[in-house]
Design a protein around this motif. Structure first.
Motif, PDB file in Angstrom:
ATOM      1  N   THR A   1       0.788  -1.233   0.000  1.00  0.00           N
ATOM      2  CA  THR A   1       0.000   0.000   0.000  1.00  0.00           C
ATOM      3  C   THR A   1       0.822   1.287   0.000  1.00  0.00           C
ATOM      4  N   ILE A   2       2.104   1.218   0.396  1.00  0.00           N
ATOM      5  CA  ILE A   2       2.940   2.425   0.477  1.00  0.00           C
ATOM      6  C   ILE A   2       3.932   2.409  -0.683  1.00  0.00           C
ATOM      7  N   ALA A   3       3.616   3.130  -1.734  1.00  0.00           N
ATOM      8  CA  ALA A   3       4.398   3.059  -2.972  1.00  0.00           C
ATOM      9  C   ALA A   3       5.869   3.446  -2.784  1.00  0.00           C
ATOM     10  N   PRO A   4       6.208   4.552  -2.103  1.00  0.00           N
ATOM     11  CA  PRO A   4       7.630   4.894  -1.950  1.00  0.00           C
ATOM     12  C   PRO A   4       8.421   3.799  -1.229  1.00  0.00           C
ATOM     13  N   LEU A   5       7.831   3.224  -0.173  1.00  0.00           N
ATOM     14  CA  LEU A   5       8.497   2.130   0.539  1.00  0.00           C
ATOM     15  C   LEU A   5       8.682   0.937  -0.381  1.00  0.00           C
ATOM     16  N   ARG A   6       7.657   0.603  -1.139  1.00  0.00           N
ATOM     17  CA  ARG A   6       7.732  -0.536  -2.051  1.00  0.00           C
ATOM     18  C   ARG A   6       8.854  -0.349  -3.069  1.00  0.00           C
ATOM     19  N   ARG A   7       8.984   0.867  -3.600  1.00  0.00           N
ATOM     20  CA  ARG A   7      10.021   1.114  -4.606  1.00  0.00           C
ATOM     21  C   ARG A   7      11.424   0.994  -4.001  1.00  0.00           C
ATOM     22  N   VAL A   8      11.599   1.493  -2.786  1.00  0.00           N
ATOM     23  CA  VAL A   8      12.905   1.369  -2.125  1.00  0.00           C
ATOM     24  C   VAL A   8      13.264  -0.098  -1.919  1.00  0.00           C
TER      25      VAL A   8
END
Length: 402
Positions: A377-384
């Motif tokens: 659900t948290i796109a920036p965290l997922r990308r990192v």
């Protein structure tokens, strides 16, 4: 290619598996006088390896990827499905390579084809000495190291590289301690044909006995299987006939890819781990499974070994540029700091995931489920997390950079 046992080399790589071949090719491409010591033994059929994006960049730089690519399938998406029966069951998590600017997280290829391509390339490189004998022992002196050959003779180099596997004789001779551990599991591996197209999606079911993973192969309707389960169950599954095993796989996969058929040999891999306390010794660097062994979870094992190879190449090329000794304590200390940290970090992540599945404790389920939910659900965290899973942001070897 040459076979020159009386020459003095800059580097002698011991071990002719994928990590050893890649190390020797990476060094020799830059004019480093390199010998590769080891027999080119047969490779077990039916095993596959997911080569992450950085590893593919390395293989391109080594001139091998063109031969491998037709046999490799891109992994454009990764789906994680909680199948533990936990009270806290997060929704499936979906990771898409295009979200971090990649066509694919990596490519899945049969191990035998990868090794074949590396060997073909090694035989075609004029400056690489291939000495197809096993090492009988090694010693390190103040100016150089020597590798004794089982068939007689000696190879001398300023730096030795141990790429001789989990039971590394060079590591043992150098007195480097290791930490070993076992899990109450084994991984069943085989190749599947299926009725539905995998659509370049790798799917991992998290079960109470370990991950069950379907990884795409070329053609759309073939995948490799890594089914981590209890040791007794893995052996029982291995001994089923093809139709019965196919039905068991189809049930475990929740009929995701439709009707299944067994399309390759099968094997059972023990679930074990190993980590060298330090990846260096006197005039010695450890790469691949001589330094770290992973259970077949998360595509970390060989990819970490290829990073070892690429980072060592950077250090040796830099040392030559400055007229420095490639086997110096200073160079090996830099290698140990970088590679030791990377190996410990990846080991901890894989170990934590596997043990959280086995524990069955509600706090562990809550943490794992909350983590998956956050990633979904948290796109920036997922990308990192996706970027770090593919290749560390800092200290990326030059041949793995975009």
């Amino acid at each position: 290619m040459s076979d020159a046992r009386d020459e003095a080399f800059d580097v002698a790589v011991v071990g002719a598996g994928a990590a050893g071949l890649a190390t020797a090719l990476a060094l020799s491409r830059d004019g480093i006088r390199t010998a590769l010591v080891g027999r080119h033994a047969p490779v077990a059929d039916g095993r596959t390896v997911a080569l992450l994006d950085g590893s593919v960049r390395l293989l391109k730089a080594l001139g091998c990827w063109e031969a491998i690519a037709p046999s490799a399938a891109p992994l454009a998406e990764l789906h994680l499905i909680d199948d533990t029966g936990s009270l806290f069951r997060p929704p499936p998590a979906r990771f898409v390579a295009s979200e971090i600017g990649l066509d694919a997280f990596g490519w899945n290829v049969e191990s035998a084809r990868l090794i074949e391509a590396l060997r073909e390339r090694a035989r075609a490189v004029p400056g690489l000495a291939l000495i197809e004998q096993d090492a009988a022992g090694a010693t390190a002196g103040p100016e150089a190291a020597s590798v004794a050959l089982q068939g007689g003779g000696m190879v001398c180099a300023r730096l030795m590289v141990a790429a001789d596997g989990a039971r590394s004789p060079l590591r043992e001779a150098a007195g480097i301690p290791v930490k070993r551990w076992d899990y109450p599991q084994a991984a069943l591996t085989t190749i599947l044909a299926h009725a539905r197209d995998h659509r370049e999606i790798s799917t991992e079911f998290h079960t109470r006995k370990g991950p069950f993973t379907l990884v795409p192969l070329p053609g759309g309707r073939r995948s490799s299987l890594v089914w981590v389960t209890g040791e007794a169950q893995a052996e029982r599954l291995r001994d089923l006939d093809d139709p019965a095993l196919a039905r068991a796989v189809e049930r475990q996969a929740q009929a995701l890819l439709g009707r299944m058929a067994i399309d390759g040999p099968r094997g059972v891999v023990p679930m074990r781990g190993l980590l060298a306390t330090r990846p260096v010794g006197p005039r010695l660097a450890l790469v691949g499974e001589s330094a770290h062994v992973f259970p077949p979870i998360g595509a970390q094992g060989l990819n970490l070994g290829l990073r070892d190879a690429a980072f060592l190449r950077d250090l040796v090329v830099e040392a030559r540029h400055h007229g420095q000794d490639p086997g110096s304590d200073a160079l090996l200390a830099r290698f140990a700091r970088s590679r030791g940290f990377d190996a410990r970090l990846r080991t901890a992540a894989v170990d934590a995931l596997n043990r959280s599945l086995l524990s069955g404790l509600l706090p562990a389920d809550l943490l794992r489920g909350a983590g998956l939910l956050a990633l979904a659900t948290i796109a920036p965290l997922r990308r990192v997390v996706m970027r770090e899973g593919i290749l560390p942001r800092f200290g990326t070897p030059r041949l793995m950079q975009a």
